[in-house]
Design a protein around this motif. Structure first.
Motif, PDB file in Angstrom:
ATOM      1  N   UNK A 155     -39.279  -7.881  32.082  1.00 33.94           N
ATOM      2  CA  UNK A 155     -38.542  -7.901  33.356  1.00 33.94           C
ATOM      3  C   UNK A 155     -37.092  -8.310  33.127  1.00 33.94           C
ATOM      4  N   UNK A 156     -36.888  -9.314  32.276  1.00 30.25           N
ATOM      5  CA  UNK A 156     -35.545  -9.770  31.938  1.00 30.25           C
ATOM      6  C   UNK A 156     -34.765  -8.669  31.219  1.00 30.25           C
ATOM      7  N   UNK A 157     -35.416  -7.979  30.306  1.00 25.56           N
ATOM      8  CA  UNK A 157     -34.759  -6.887  29.573  1.00 25.56           C
ATOM      9  C   UNK A 157     -34.366  -5.758  30.525  1.00 25.56           C
ATOM     10  N   UNK A 158     -35.222  -5.453  31.496  1.00 24.48           N
ATOM     11  CA  UNK A 158     -34.910  -4.394  32.466  1.00 24.48           C
ATOM     12  C   UNK A 158     -33.662  -4.750  33.272  1.00 24.48           C
ATOM     13  N   UNK A 159     -33.532  -6.013  33.647  1.00 24.85           N
ATOM     14  CA  UNK A 159     -32.326  -6.451  34.363  1.00 24.85           C
ATOM     15  C   UNK A 159     -31.081  -6.278  33.492  1.00 24.85           C
ATOM     16  N   UNK A 160     -31.209  -6.622  32.232  1.00 21.54           N
ATOM     17  CA  UNK A 160     -30.074  -6.506  31.317  1.00 21.54           C
ATOM     18  C   UNK A 160     -29.691  -5.041  31.090  1.00 21.54           C
ATOM     19  N   UNK A 161     -30.678  -4.168  31.003  1.00 21.57           N
ATOM     20  CA  UNK A 161     -30.411  -2.730  30.870  1.00 21.57           C
ATOM     21  C   UNK A 161     -29.553  -2.270  32.039  1.00 21.57           C
ATOM     22  N   UNK A 162     -29.918  -2.680  33.236  1.00 18.71           N
ATOM     23  CA  UNK A 162     -29.169  -2.288  34.431  1.00 18.71           C
ATOM     24  C   UNK A 162     -27.750  -2.849  34.401  1.00 18.71           C
ATOM     25  N   UNK A 163     -27.608  -4.101  34.010  1.00 15.31           N
ATOM     26  CA  UNK A 163     -26.277  -4.713  33.944  1.00 15.31           C
ATOM     27  C   UNK A 163     -25.392  -4.020  32.909  1.00 15.31           C
ATOM     28  N   UNK A 164     -25.965  -3.686  31.775  1.00 14.01           N
ATOM     29  CA  UNK A 164     -25.195  -2.990  30.722  1.00 14.01           C
ATOM     30  C   UNK A 164     -24.763  -1.617  31.220  1.00 14.01           C
ATOM     31  N   UNK A 165     -25.695  -0.876  31.808  1.00 11.34           N
ATOM     32  CA  UNK A 165     -25.371   0.465  32.308  1.00 11.34           C
ATOM     33  C   UNK A 165     -24.292   0.397  33.394  1.00 11.34           C
ATOM     34  N   UNK A 166     -24.397  -0.561  34.292  1.00 10.53           N
ATOM     35  CA  UNK A 166     -23.384  -0.696  35.341  1.00 10.53           C
ATOM     36  C   UNK A 166     -22.027  -1.079  34.759  1.00 10.53           C
TER      37      UNK A 166
END
Length: 157
Positions: free
Chosen positions: A59-70
């Motif tokens: 779940x934490x990694x998924x949040x980071x993926x979104x932050x990186x992409x944004x």
């Protein structure tokens, strides 16, 4: 009209940061996928504890993926989104089915070592280019991951 027109970052600098963020995005996507597999396939006496912990990690990694992409988008880039592209460049490789807790924790430590190295490289590029926001974002990632490394190494001790 582009976001970068208002950020005050030279396009050349933003482009260099985007390149490093694309690498980090690919690495995180493989990290996330492997975590899902570990969550599904863990076995043994620590099943309940590790099953829940791996869910927390992905779940934490998924949040980071979104932050990186944004962040890539904010800097004028287009985040890669095809898994085939991630597989070509990610330093983290796919795993098969892994069920042994100690093997999984060692893999996680190896993945975190790679993520931390890429984050440090990206922070350096961002700092050199005057991109404090990217450097700050990734510095936050580092603090979390260093604590996770400490906890995982304690688990293996």
């Amino acid at each position: 009209m582009k976001t970068t027109d208002y950020l005050g970052l030279p396009v050349k600098n933003a482009t260099a940061v985007v390149k490093e963020l694309q690498q980090l995005l690919a690495d995180y996507q493989l990290y996330y996928t492997n975590l899902r597999g570990f969550h599904w396939n863990i076995k043994g006496k620590q099943f309940y504890t590790l099953h829940a912990k791996f869910e927390e990690f992905y779940d934490n990694a998924a949040e980071k993926v979104d932050e990186i992409a944004e962040r890539i988008l904010m800097l004028g880039g287009v985040p890669a989104h095809n898994f085939s592209d991630y597989l070509k460049v990610s330093k983290i490789k796919e795993t098969g089915v892994v069920s042994d807790p100690n093997e999984i924790v060692q893999l996680l430590l190896d993945y975190l070592k790679g993520l931390i190295a890429q984050e440090r490289k990206t922070i350096e590029t961002a700092s050199e280019g005057g991109d404090e926001a990217t450097a700050d974002l990734l510095t936050g990632f580092l603090g979390e991951q260093e604590k996770t490394v400490w906890m995982l190494t304690a688990y293996l001790s």
